[in-house]
Design an enzyme around this catalytic site. Structure first.
Site, mmCIF file in Angstrom:
data_model
loop_
_atom_site.group_PDB
_atom_site.id
_atom_site.type_symbol
_atom_site.label_atom_id
_atom_site.label_comp_id
_atom_site.label_asym_id
_atom_site.label_seq_id
_atom_site.Cartn_x
_atom_site.Cartn_y
_atom_site.Cartn_z
ATOM 1 N N GLN A 125 9.879 -33.867 -35.193
ATOM 2 C CA GLN A 125 8.171 -34.438 -35.434
ATOM 3 C C GLN A 125 8.565 -36.018 -34.553
ATOM 4 O O GLN A 125 9.140 -36.905 -34.472
ATOM 5 C CB GLN A 125 7.913 -34.580 -36.874
ATOM 6 C CG GLN A 125 6.276 -35.374 -37.122
ATOM 7 C CD GLN A 125 5.819 -34.552 -38.917
ATOM 8 O OE1 GLN A 125 6.954 -35.573 -39.172
ATOM 9 N NE2 GLN A 125 5.935 -33.531 -39.219
ATOM 10 N N GLY A 126 7.287 -35.976 -34.486
ATOM 11 C CA GLY A 126 6.673 -37.349 -33.614
ATOM 12 C C GLY A 126 4.919 -37.811 -34.119
ATOM 13 O O GLY A 126 4.742 -37.894 -33.186
ATOM 14 N N SER A 128 5.551 -40.523 -37.376
ATOM 15 C CA SER A 128 5.156 -41.908 -37.961
ATOM 16 C C SER A 128 5.548 -42.349 -36.306
ATOM 17 O O SER A 128 6.220 -42.312 -35.247
ATOM 18 C CB SER A 128 6.570 -42.215 -38.985
ATOM 19 O OG SER A 128 5.506 -41.399 -40.310
ATOM 20 N N SER A 160 13.552 -37.166 -37.704
ATOM 21 C CA SER A 160 14.855 -37.082 -38.000
ATOM 22 C C SER A 160 15.309 -35.570 -36.925
ATOM 23 O O SER A 160 14.725 -34.883 -36.668
ATOM 24 C CB SER A 160 14.375 -35.702 -39.507
ATOM 25 O OG SER A 160 14.341 -36.631 -40.391
ATOM 26 N N GLU A 245 1.990 -25.350 -45.297
ATOM 27 C CA GLU A 245 3.104 -24.753 -45.211
ATOM 28 C C GLU A 245 4.630 -25.338 -45.364
ATOM 29 O O GLU A 245 5.124 -24.611 -46.573
ATOM 30 C CB GLU A 245 3.757 -25.021 -43.476
ATOM 31 C CG GLU A 245 1.929 -24.200 -42.920
ATOM 32 C CD GLU A 245 2.288 -22.629 -42.779
ATOM 33 O OE1 GLU A 245 3.216 -22.324 -43.281
ATOM 34 O OE2 GLU A 245 1.227 -21.670 -42.361
#
Lengths: 384, 343
Positions: A125-126, A128, A160, A245
């Site tokens: 995930q990108g 923050s 992460s 989700e």
């Protein structure tokens, strides 16, 4: 109101139970690095090859096309069997994937979904940024349109397993002049593209091994066709799948934690003596957590009931908040039951390792404070 | 699997909440004297519409539904702080039906018998088919013909005049009458052994349902007030300190309500884990009722601390729900002693 599952659901449950019993990988899941990637992707591929991946995903993209009840049953059996959580596949399976299922175009669906289910493609995930955490919509990583490409410059943080990932769901600012929620796009970013540099960040459970990365984008180019759900529509796209989700994926955790509380009761009886436990402070906390875990399961059933009635709603945020805080209480109590040995070898004792790890549950995916804002505003209708 | 009420259940709920809003608004307490209430005027109306005998078989004048429907109406009773005498009627009618006393059952369901509720004090209690004895609080017993008494061993209806040394005490929850009394070893008028019916489990379940009503109503009172009360030029609900208190109330309410409905279905099916689920429900719902009632007072500020505001009634009633059939400490100890449920 009823607690019954149909005969077909029961049959599905038994098949899932049998398959899981015979197929869950042996040995302890590695917590770090390439070893973890090998373990998680192999386990995901085993599930995919046997036809158990993507329970509620459409069949044309490799899923099983089943309803939420079957998804619930699968998670229940998965946790009951003690199957390992393949965290590396989490973003793809529970966030990026469902986002593409809901909002992607045909080409995107065909290209990206199946590799998520088969474990070939790991997503990170990108979202923050160093200056945009809880205030996510203030993000400033820019994407400028150049012909049929987007040129990305800026930085993301707290990604992460970014160094172990193939793809990234990325939020970028495509219209700096629009109000902050209206100039953001949700894009598919290939981690092999030139112009991306990663800086590893270690976390409190493992001071020597990277978990997060910070991503630096220096005019990194991706096709304009990688925008999902329309240019400048990214905030809505991200919010539409963020809550629900992740909520359903929590079912596994909630069941696993209920089992853990039962294990803790056994261990506490051994250490303190079962005749003393009910008058002990530890016993009182264990009983409270037993009740809390029962309630967490009932909340899951309530959330699934609402979703089946066509109204997933913001109420699922109540369950997420509850489960997050109970997880921390369980892990803290586990440490108190262990006693002085808790100070030794945190990597080898799962109870100690996960105690430390659980500090993320009230920070990741919106801190518990932000979640309480969401509950206050979207569930209760309180003013901003 | 579905925890939402079906259309018939929703209809029961709508009818009842409409009726109670009209006949038993919370403001009714302001018009009454220092101690007590007039809710016994509602019993014939509720009985007539079937709300007292939802879980009783129709051959005894009941409606023939299950613990699921009982729980839904007890949540409404909690919303309106109906007199706890209603527990005496619902559970007393069940004892009468299971004991085969058709006349008594029908009298209870028509609201013509009044049944007080005994809650044990600190001394040990004796409970059996031949003799019940102990020291008790009696709720709503001043006009009662019979007293409801139960614990893990079984459930009894005892004629009110067998209780001795009865002494009215000033109740913290002044809407209810409260007495202290002794019961010398007395044969119950009717006795249902726990091995024949889990009446005590059902009592815990209904008390927890009532408590979920307290938790939900105090939550909505606090939220509505936080939307309209302005300080520093803004509604106080826009401040995170207040907003997060409200969010906590909602989380507790949702947890309690979900567990209560879940355990009602488990009790209705007489599953082996019924005690585990019902006790878990009482723990989560009483905790939610106590904490939400306290937060509601806090969010109302000085007004919340007044006798005139209704907030205090909910807090006091939450403490009554805690005491009925075993308080939090007792329930936690019991829950810890139970085996892990199979499912």
């Amino acid at each position: 109101m009823d607690l019954h599952f149909s005969a077909e659901d029961q049959q599905f449950r038994e098949m899932a139970r049998d398959w899981l019993r015979d197929n869950i990988p042996a040995g302890r899941r590695p917590h770090h690095g390439e070893e973890m990637r090998t373990f998680d992707t192999a386990w995901q591929k085993t599930q995919f090859d046997a036809g158990w991946a993507g329970i509620s995903w459409p069949t044309e993209y490799g899923g099983l096309g089943l309803d939420l009840t079957r998804q619930l049953i699968w998670y229940e059996e998965y946790a009951r069997a003690g199957a390992p959580d393949n965290h590396l596949c989490f973003v793809g399976l529970n966030h990026a994937g469902p986002t593409i299922v809901s909002h992607g175009d045909e080409h995107q669906k065909r290209k990206y979904l199946k590799p998520v289910l088969s474990g070939e493609s790991i997503w990170c995930q990108g979202f923050s940024e160093p200056n945009s955490g809880s205030d996510l919509a203030s993000l400033s990583t820019r994407a400028e349109i150049d012909g049929d490409e987007l040129v990305i410059t800026g930085s993301k943080i707290w990604t992460s397993h970014g160094h172990l990932s193939d793809m990234q769901e990325l939020l970028v600012r495509t219209d700096p002049d629009a109000p902050k929620h209206k100039g953001i796009s949700w894009v598919i970013f290939d981690m092999k593209v030139a112009g991306l540099e990663l800086r590893p960040i270690n976390i409190m459970t493992a001071p020597n091994l990277p978990h997060f990365v910070q991503c630096f984008y220096d005019e990194a180019r991706i096709p304009l066709a990688n925008v999902v759900g329309g240019l400048n529509n990214g905030w809505k796209i991200a919010m539409s799948t963020l809550g629900f989700e992740r909520g359903t994926a929590q079912i596994k955790d909630q069941i696993r934690y209920a089992h853990l509380v039962e294990e803790m009761i056994t261990r506490a009886k051994k250490r303190f003596g079962s005749e003393n436990l009910h008058t002990d402070e530890i016993g009182s906390r264990l009983a409270q957590l037993r009740a809390d875990m029962a309630a967490a399961r009932a909340m899951t059933y309530m959330t699934v009931s609402r979703a089946k009635a066509g109204n997933p709603g913001a109420e699922s945020s109540l369950m997420r908040a509850m489960v997050g805080q109970v997880q921390q209480k369980v892990r803290r109590l586990a440490l108190d039951i262990i006693g002085p040995e808790a100070l030794e070898n945190p990597d080898e004792d799962d109870w100690v390792y996960f105690y430390l790890r659980t500090f993320s549950t009230t920070i990741a995916a919106g801190t518990s404070q932000i979640q309480r804002n969401i509950i206050g505003e979207r569930v209760l209708g309180l003013p901003k | 699997m579905n925890l939402l009420p079906d259309s018939q259940q929703q209809q029961i709920l709508d009818t009842l909440s409409g009726l109670l809003r009209e006949k038993a608004p919370i403001d009714r307490f302001r018009e009454h004297g220092e101690v007590g209430n007039e809710d016994d005027r509602l019993w014939p109306i509720l009985g007539d519409l079937g709300f007292l005998g939802l879980g009783i078989s129709d051959s005894f004048g009941g409606v023939g539904l299950s613990a699921a429907e009982e729980v839904l109406v007890y949540r409404e009773f909690g919303n309106q702080l109906l007199s706890v005498g209603v527990f005496g009627l619902t559970l007393g009618a069940r004892i009468a039906a299971l004991g085969g006393d058709d006349t008594m059952c029908r009298q209870i369901l028509s609201g013509s018998l009044i049944i007080g509720v005994a809650s044990s004090l600190h001394t040990p209690v004796q409970m059996s088919e031949t003799a019940c004895a102990g020291a008790f609080h009696l709720f709503e017993a001043s006009k009662a013909d019979l007293i409801l008494l139960m614990n893990e061993q079984g459930a009894a209806l005892i004629t009110a005049d067998q209780f001795v040394e009865r002494k009215s005490v000033k109740p913290m929850d002044a809407i209810l009458t409260l007495e202290r009394s002794q019961l010398p070893a007395s044969r119950p008028a009717l006795w249902i052994d726990a091995s024949d019916d889990a009446l005590h489990t059902r009592a815990i379940l209904l008390a927890s349902a009532y408590a979920t009503g307290i938790a939900a109503t105090t939550q909505s009172m606090a939220v509505e007030y936080a939307k309209i009360r302005e300080q520093f030029g803004k509604p106080i609900g826009s401040f995170q300190a207040v907003k997060h208190l409200c969010a906590e109330m909602a989380i507790r309410s949702e947890a309690a309500q979900s567990q209560c409905l879940f355990s009602a279905l488990v009790v209705a099916e007489d599953r082996d884990d019924k005690d585990f689920q019902a006790i878990s429900s009482k723990i989560t719902s009483v905790d939610a009722a106590l904490q939400n009632a306290a937060s509601n007072i806090q969010i109302h500020g000085a007004f919340g601390f007044t006798a005139e505001a209704n907030a205090h009634h909910f807090l006091k009633r939450a403490h009554v729900m805690d005491q009925l059939w075993g308080d939090l400490r007792h329930q936690r100890a019991r829950l810890l002693s139970l085996p892990t449920p199979a499912t």
